[in-house]
Design a protein around this motif. Structure first.
Motif, PDB file in Angstrom:
ATOM      1  N   SER A   2      -2.991   2.593   6.008  1.00 21.97           N
ATOM      2  CA  SER A   2      -3.419   3.739   5.547  1.00 21.97           C
ATOM      3  C   SER A   2      -4.086   4.911   6.512  1.00 21.97           C
ATOM      4  O   SER A   2      -3.715   6.162   6.512  1.00 21.97           O
ATOM      5  N   GLU A  21      -3.743  -3.577   5.305  1.00 16.30           N
ATOM      6  CA  GLU A  21      -3.412  -2.425   4.628  1.00 16.30           C
ATOM      7  C   GLU A  21      -4.335  -1.045   4.912  1.00 16.30           C
ATOM      8  O   GLU A  21      -3.732  -0.013   4.948  1.00 16.30           O
ATOM      9  N   SER A  72       0.954  -1.273  -0.051  1.00 16.65           N
ATOM     10  CA  SER A  72      -0.105   0.208   0.002  1.00 16.65           C
ATOM     11  C   SER A  72       0.802   1.379   0.046  1.00 16.65           C
ATOM     12  O   SER A  72       2.041   1.229   0.448  1.00 16.65           O
ATOM     13  N   VAL A 131      -4.179   0.365  -2.314  1.00 13.98           N
ATOM     14  CA  VAL A 131      -3.659  -0.855  -2.093  1.00 13.98           C
ATOM     15  C   VAL A 131      -3.516  -1.537  -3.505  1.00 13.98           C
ATOM     16  O   VAL A 131      -4.315  -1.596  -4.311  1.00 13.98           O
TER      17      VAL A 131
END
Length: 448
Positions: free
Chosen positions: A176, A172, A148, A153
């Motif tokens: 973030s 992922e 990512s 992603v």
């Protein structure tokens, strides 16, 4: 460049202290969010602390003899004025090559950084994007582990099971939400400017490790979930991450991540361990950035001594300051150099006077005609002040003689490097050059 090198050394030492403490005390604990904050703070402090200086004020003790000899040594260093071109060239060359080498390193790493960014955005533009919550899913054909970059992603769901897809997307999404990509951008930029510092690479590895721990910790909810999640990690153990700027579900940290997942939670009291770094940091700060200032002393103050000093040459029609203290165009080398004293032009044989009471501490008897300062005298005065009289034609004093203000000590000449008869005059206080005009009224010697 020298200032930057010194700054980099101090910054590297601070970073090494922070990193060493992290590895010894914090790295094996499960407080991974705290560890992330610690590493980022360590980087910030390592950049800021070298620019902070701690001063301690104290009274200066008398050290007359010490100052005299320091003064003489520095004068001797300056005597090689006419023979220093080759050494200056070597210094220039080494400085040039160091700057060139450093610049090449910076450009290389910055170039790689930019190429990585460009490659990531090319992949984003060239592939299908599907929105899922806050994530932008980039569907790839390559069979490698998902990774990512911010809320993007990159993955190939066709090679994963439904359970694995769910676990990986959750993993992922944590990267973030916690903005791990910002950490990686910062550390990559710092690597570009401090590429020669090995500690920065170790800190980056530790930060990447903590990112994975943070994401793993958020994904693991119960014991059953732990087992399936570990299986997912092992399933992708042969995959590789493509870019330094991305966070991968799989990395070479797989074994460490599994061990961290199995660990029992560290006690909240473990946060108190952070206090242990304070004495280490304080001692380091005092060691690296300590400086001292001397308390004002009426007997040592330059302005209070002004009345005790007089001009080394009496005003006359052909007597004037031909070159003042400070940066000037060298009359022979024809380039700007710092002038540590001042030159007083006067006819050859003009008497030179002691500017204050003092002791003749050096009388240059073995000078080379036309070289350096020629014949010169150093007088030690009270208050850690010493004066230099050079380019003399002859002396009228002897070594070790006590002189009074206004006594004739020599005569103007051209015994050293010179374009004409003059007196080169310097004053040092506590071993450092000062502007003679700050101590002596020389207005009568200035050109009208």
């Amino acid at each position: 460049m020298i200032d930057f090198i010194l700054y980099s050394i101090k910054s590297g030492l601070y970073l090494a202290i922070f990193y060493g403490f992290y590895q010894l005390v914090l790295a094996k604990e499960t407080h991974v969010k705290r560890n992330r904050v610690y590493l980022l703070t360590a980087i910030l402090f390592s950049l800021v602390l070298p620019s902070i200086s701690f001063t301690i004020e104290h009274e200066e003790l008398a050290k007359v003899n010490q100052v005299v000899w320091e003064f003489e040594n520095s004068i001797e260093d300056q005597l090689i004025i006419g023979e220093s071109d080759s050494s200056q060239k070597i210094i220039f060359d080494s400085g040039f090559w160091m700057t060139l080498l450093y610049s090449l390193g910076v450009l290389t790493i910055l170039g790689r950084f930019i190429l990585n960014l460009v490659s990531i955005f090319k992949i984003i533009r060239a592939n299908e994007i599907k929105k899922e919550g806050d994530l932008n899913l980039i569907y790839l054909e390559q069979a490698h582990s998902p990774y990512s970059f911010f809320n993007y992603v990159f993955w190939n769901p066709s090679i994963l099971s439904k359970t694995e897809n769910k676990q990986i997307l959750l993993h992922e999404s944590i990267h973030s939400k916690q903005l791990h990509s910002i950490d990686l951008l910062i550390i990559e930029l710092l690597k570009a400017f401090f590429w020669f510092n090995p500690i920065i690479y170790l800190v980056k590895n530790a930060l990447v490790e903590v990112h994975e721990y943070c994401a793993d910790q958020a994904c693991v909810i119960n014991d059953t979930n732990k087992i399936s999640y570990q299986k997912c990690l092992v399933q992708h153990i042969e995959s590789r991450m493509n870019f330094n700027l991305t966070s991968a579900f799989k990395s070479s940290l797989t074994l460490k991540r599994i061990k961290m997942i199995k660990k029992s939670n560290t006690s909240v009291w473990a946060h108190l361990k952070l206090i242990l770094i304070l004495p280490v940091l304080i001692i380091s700060m005092l060691s690296f950035d300590y400086s001292e200032i001397k308390a004002d002393d009426p007997e040592m103050n330059i302005s209070s001594n002004r009345e005790s000093f007089s001009s080394p040459i009496k005003p006359a029609e052909k007597v004037w300051i031909s070159s003042p203290y400070g940066e000037r165009m060298h009359p022979i080398k024809k380039k700007k150099l710092f002038h540590a004293g001042l030159d007083i032009a006067a006819p050859k044989g003009t008497p030179i006077y002691a500017v204050a009471d003092g002791l003749i501490k050096k009388l240059q008897a073995n000078h080379v005609e036309g070289k350096a300062y020629g014949r010169f005298i150093i007088i030690q005065h009270d208050g850690d002040i010493a004066s230099l009289y050079s380019q003399l034609d002859a002396y009228s004093v002897e070594l070790g003689e006590q002189v009074k203000k206004g006594d004739v000590i020599g005569f103007v000449g051209t015994s050293g490097i010179s374009t004409g008869p003059h007196l080169h005059f310097e004053i040092k206080k506590n071993g450092a050059n000062i502007n003679p005009a700050d101590l002596i009224d020389l207005t009568s010697l200035k050109r009208k």
